[in-house]
Design a protein around this motif. Structure first.
Motif, PDB file in Angstrom:
ATOM      1  N   ALA A 139       0.805  -1.223   0.000  1.00  0.00           N
ATOM      2  CA  ALA A 139       0.000   0.000   0.000  1.00  0.00           C
ATOM      3  C   ALA A 139       0.835   1.269   0.000  1.00  0.00           C
ATOM      4  CB  ALA A 139      -0.919   0.003   1.230  1.00  0.00           C
ATOM      5  N   ASN A 140       2.157   1.173  -0.242  1.00  0.00           N
ATOM      6  CA  ASN A 140       3.032   2.344  -0.165  1.00  0.00           C
ATOM      7  C   ASN A 140       2.796   3.118   1.131  1.00  0.00           C
ATOM      8  OD1 ASN A 140       4.617   2.357  -2.684  1.00  0.00           O
ATOM      9  ND2 ASN A 140       2.624   2.539  -3.678  1.00  0.00           N
ATOM     10  N   ALA A 141       2.615   2.387   2.217  1.00  0.00           N
ATOM     11  CA  ALA A 141       2.234   3.011   3.491  1.00  0.00           C
ATOM     12  C   ALA A 141       3.293   2.853   4.573  1.00  0.00           C
ATOM     13  CB  ALA A 141       0.912   2.408   3.979  1.00  0.00           C
ATOM     14  N   ALA A 142       4.530   2.565   4.173  1.00  0.00           N
ATOM     15  CA  ALA A 142       5.566   2.303   5.179  1.00  0.00           C
ATOM     16  C   ALA A 142       6.041   3.572   5.865  1.00  0.00           C
ATOM     17  CB  ALA A 142       6.749   1.583   4.537  1.00  0.00           C
ATOM     18  N   GLY A 143       5.709   4.752   5.312  1.00  0.00           N
ATOM     19  CA  GLY A 143       6.148   5.996   5.935  1.00  0.00           C
ATOM     20  C   GLY A 143       5.688   6.114   7.372  1.00  0.00           C
ATOM     21  N   ALA A 144       4.452   5.716   7.634  1.00  0.00           N
ATOM     22  CA  ALA A 144       3.930   5.804   8.994  1.00  0.00           C
ATOM     23  C   ALA A 144       4.605   4.801   9.921  1.00  0.00           C
ATOM     24  CB  ALA A 144       2.416   5.589   8.990  1.00  0.00           C
ATOM     25  N   VAL A 145       4.914   3.597   9.394  1.00  0.00           N
ATOM     26  CA  VAL A 145       5.605   2.591  10.200  1.00  0.00           C
ATOM     27  C   VAL A 145       6.986   3.108  10.597  1.00  0.00           C
ATOM     28  CG1 VAL A 145       6.542   0.246  10.232  1.00  0.00           C
ATOM     29  CG2 VAL A 145       4.367   0.701   9.076  1.00  0.00           C
ATOM     30  N   MET A 146       7.712   3.652   9.620  1.00  0.00           N
ATOM     31  CA  MET A 146       9.050   4.182   9.878  1.00  0.00           C
ATOM     32  C   MET A 146       8.988   5.377  10.820  1.00  0.00           C
ATOM     33  SD  MET A 146      12.170   3.544   9.099  1.00  0.00           S
ATOM     34  CE  MET A 146      13.800   4.279   8.846  1.00  0.00           C
ATOM     35  N   THR A 147       7.977   6.217  10.648  1.00  0.00           N
ATOM     36  CA  THR A 147       7.812   7.383  11.509  1.00  0.00           C
ATOM     37  C   THR A 147       7.667   6.966  12.962  1.00  0.00           C
ATOM     38  OG1 THR A 147       6.857   8.814   9.810  1.00  0.00           O
ATOM     39  CG2 THR A 147       6.235   9.281  12.076  1.00  0.00           C
ATOM     40  N   LEU A 148       6.871   5.951  13.222  1.00  0.00           N
ATOM     41  CA  LEU A 148       6.666   5.495  14.589  1.00  0.00           C
ATOM     42  C   LEU A 148       7.941   4.897  15.165  1.00  0.00           C
ATOM     43  CD1 LEU A 148       3.123   3.975  14.143  1.00  0.00           C
ATOM     44  CD2 LEU A 148       3.701   6.004  15.465  1.00  0.00           C
ATOM     45  N   TYR A 149       8.702   4.147  14.356  1.00  0.00           N
ATOM     46  CA  TYR A 149       9.946   3.558  14.842  1.00  0.00           C
ATOM     47  C   TYR A 149      10.964   4.655  15.171  1.00  0.00           C
ATOM     48  CZ  TYR A 149      14.095   0.636  15.153  1.00  0.00           C
ATOM     49  OH  TYR A 149      15.244   0.017  15.595  1.00  0.00           O
ATOM     50  N   LEU A 150      11.110   5.628  14.274  1.00  0.00           N
ATOM     51  CA  LEU A 150      12.064   6.708  14.506  1.00  0.00           C
ATOM     52  C   LEU A 150      11.638   7.589  15.672  1.00  0.00           C
ATOM     53  CD1 LEU A 150      12.964   7.783  10.856  1.00  0.00           C
ATOM     54  CD2 LEU A 150      14.325   6.416  12.434  1.00  0.00           C
ATOM     55  N   SER A 151      10.320   7.769  15.821  1.00  0.00           N
ATOM     56  CA  SER A 151       9.819   8.542  16.952  1.00  0.00           C
ATOM     57  C   SER A 151      10.202   7.880  18.269  1.00  0.00           C
ATOM     58  CB  SER A 151       8.296   8.685  16.845  1.00  0.00           C
ATOM     59  OG  SER A 151       7.773   9.388  17.948  1.00  0.00           O
ATOM     60  N   ALA A 152      10.126   6.542  18.308  1.00  0.00           N
ATOM     61  CA  ALA A 152      10.496   5.805  19.514  1.00  0.00           C
ATOM     62  C   ALA A 152      11.989   5.898  19.804  1.00  0.00           C
ATOM     63  CB  ALA A 152      10.087   4.343  19.375  1.00  0.00           C
ATOM     64  N   SER A 153      12.802   6.131  18.753  1.00  0.00           N
ATOM     65  CA  SER A 153      14.254   6.184  18.936  1.00  0.00           C
ATOM     66  C   SER A 153      14.714   7.474  19.609  1.00  0.00           C
ATOM     67  CB  SER A 153      14.963   6.035  17.586  1.00  0.00           C
ATOM     68  OG  SER A 153      14.818   7.209  16.807  1.00  0.00           O
ATOM     69  N   GLY A 154      13.873   8.524  19.532  1.00  0.00           N
ATOM     70  CA  GLY A 154      14.196   9.770  20.214  1.00  0.00           C
ATOM     71  C   GLY A 154      15.269  10.613  19.547  1.00  0.00           C
ATOM     72  N   ILE A 155      15.564  10.401  18.255  1.00  0.00           N
ATOM     73  CA  ILE A 155      16.592  11.190  17.586  1.00  0.00           C
ATOM     74  C   ILE A 155      16.048  12.578  17.226  1.00  0.00           C
ATOM     75  CG2 ILE A 155      17.785   9.176  16.676  1.00  0.00           C
ATOM     76  CD1 ILE A 155      16.439   9.600  14.010  1.00  0.00           C
ATOM     77  N   ASP A 156      16.975  13.533  17.012  1.00  0.00           N
ATOM     78  CA  ASP A 156      16.555  14.899  16.701  1.00  0.00           C
ATOM     79  C   ASP A 156      15.929  14.968  15.311  1.00  0.00           C
ATOM     80  OD1 ASP A 156      18.638  16.101  14.614  1.00  0.00           O
ATOM     81  OD2 ASP A 156      19.741  14.829  16.012  1.00  0.00           O
ATOM     82  N   LYS A 157      15.246  16.082  15.025  1.00  0.00           N
ATOM     83  CA  LYS A 157      14.403  16.169  13.837  1.00  0.00           C
ATOM     84  C   LYS A 157      15.179  16.049  12.522  1.00  0.00           C
ATOM     85  CE  LYS A 157      14.362  21.242  13.975  1.00  0.00           C
ATOM     86  NZ  LYS A 157      13.525  22.460  14.078  1.00  0.00           N
ATOM     87  N   ARG A 158      16.381  16.629  12.434  1.00  0.00           N
ATOM     88  CA  ARG A 158      17.140  16.531  11.180  1.00  0.00           C
ATOM     89  C   ARG A 158      17.598  15.098  10.925  1.00  0.00           C
ATOM     90  NH1 ARG A 158      18.542  20.931   8.243  1.00  0.00           N
ATOM     91  NH2 ARG A 158      20.048  19.615   7.155  1.00  0.00           N
ATOM     92  N   ARG A 159      18.100  14.433  11.953  1.00  0.00           N
ATOM     93  CA  ARG A 159      18.499  13.027  11.783  1.00  0.00           C
ATOM     94  C   ARG A 159      17.283  12.156  11.502  1.00  0.00           C
ATOM     95  NH1 ARG A 159      21.841   9.826  15.642  1.00  0.00           N
ATOM     96  NH2 ARG A 159      20.674  10.852  17.297  1.00  0.00           N
TER      97      ARG A 159
END
Length: 236
Positions: A139-159
């Protein structure tokens, strides 16, 4: 399609989950299966724009952690494309994403401002990578999955955005042979992406300007809201 291309450019350089809104737009214009390949070509243009803006900002440790799990997800997604009704599959992915958003909000509420190390565990990385591969193939919908994983990682916005950009450039290029093999991608899709490239570029510039002016706290909230919007777009 120009509006969808603008959304793709913006999502690639700012809020990744919003790309699914563009997926929904394409799916209303073209037959569902045909739209997956058509939008893939435009997404790759968006990936190139994002990588140019954030070429020095990727967290390669996260990318290397996730990439091995993507191929099994792509393979599973290819099988499901031939077995499952498009509408049912899209809504199922939307429901899963919505559940993940709620889970992420609960984790953040319980942990306060402290970041969790859960994302560093191999099982979490494999679950996220396989889920991203499956969602992007179907479904070309992996952006949300990746967003949630990166959000959990706590990295800054540019990274955050830079890691997302490089990850999806690699994944979407790997998807091309799968799409060609399934008979979904044709040269006309490449030509259409070229025509829509200016709209993607404008969206990318707007997204880059947004991230520069947004606080880290505001960015963290925005990515979760974008994921929720992405889930809603798939559920409709």
């Amino acid at each position: 399609m120009a509006v969808a291309a603008l959304v793709i450019g913006y999502s690639k350089t700012a809020l990744g989950g919003l790309a699914v809104v563009a997926v929904a737009i394409f799916a209303t214009i073209l037959p569902a299966r045909q739209s997956t390949a058509a939008i893939l070509a435009v997404l790759i243009v968006g990936d190139l724009v994002a990588v140019w803006h954030y070429r020095r900002d990727a967290d390669w440790a996260i990318v290397r952690r996730l990439l091995p799990a993507v191929l099994p997800g792509l393979a599973l997604g290819s099988v499901f494309l031939g077995l499952v009704d498009d509408s049912t599959l899209r809504r199922s992915i939307g429901g899963i994403l919505l559940a993940l958003v709620l889970l992420q909000l609960w984790v953040k509420w319980r942990a306060g401002e402290q970041s969790s190390s859960l994302h560093e565990r191999p099982a979490a990385a494999w679950a996220a990578g396989t889920g991203a591969g499956f969602a992007t193939m179907t479904a070309n919908a992996a952006g949300a999955v990746m967003t949630l994983y990166l959000s959990a990682s706590g990295i800054d916005k540019r990274r955050f955005v830079g890691t997302n950009a490089w990850f999806f450039l690699i994944v979407n290029l790997v998807k091309v042979p799968f799409s060609v093999g399934l008979g979904l991608m044709h040269w006309r899709d490449v030509g259409r992406a070229g025509l829509l490239a200016p709209a993607v570029l404008v969206g990318g510039l707007l997204g880059y300007a947004t991230v520069r002016r947004m606080s880290q706290r505001g960015f963290d909230v925005a990515v979760l809201v974008a994921s929720a919007v992405a889930a809603a777009a798939l559920l409709i």
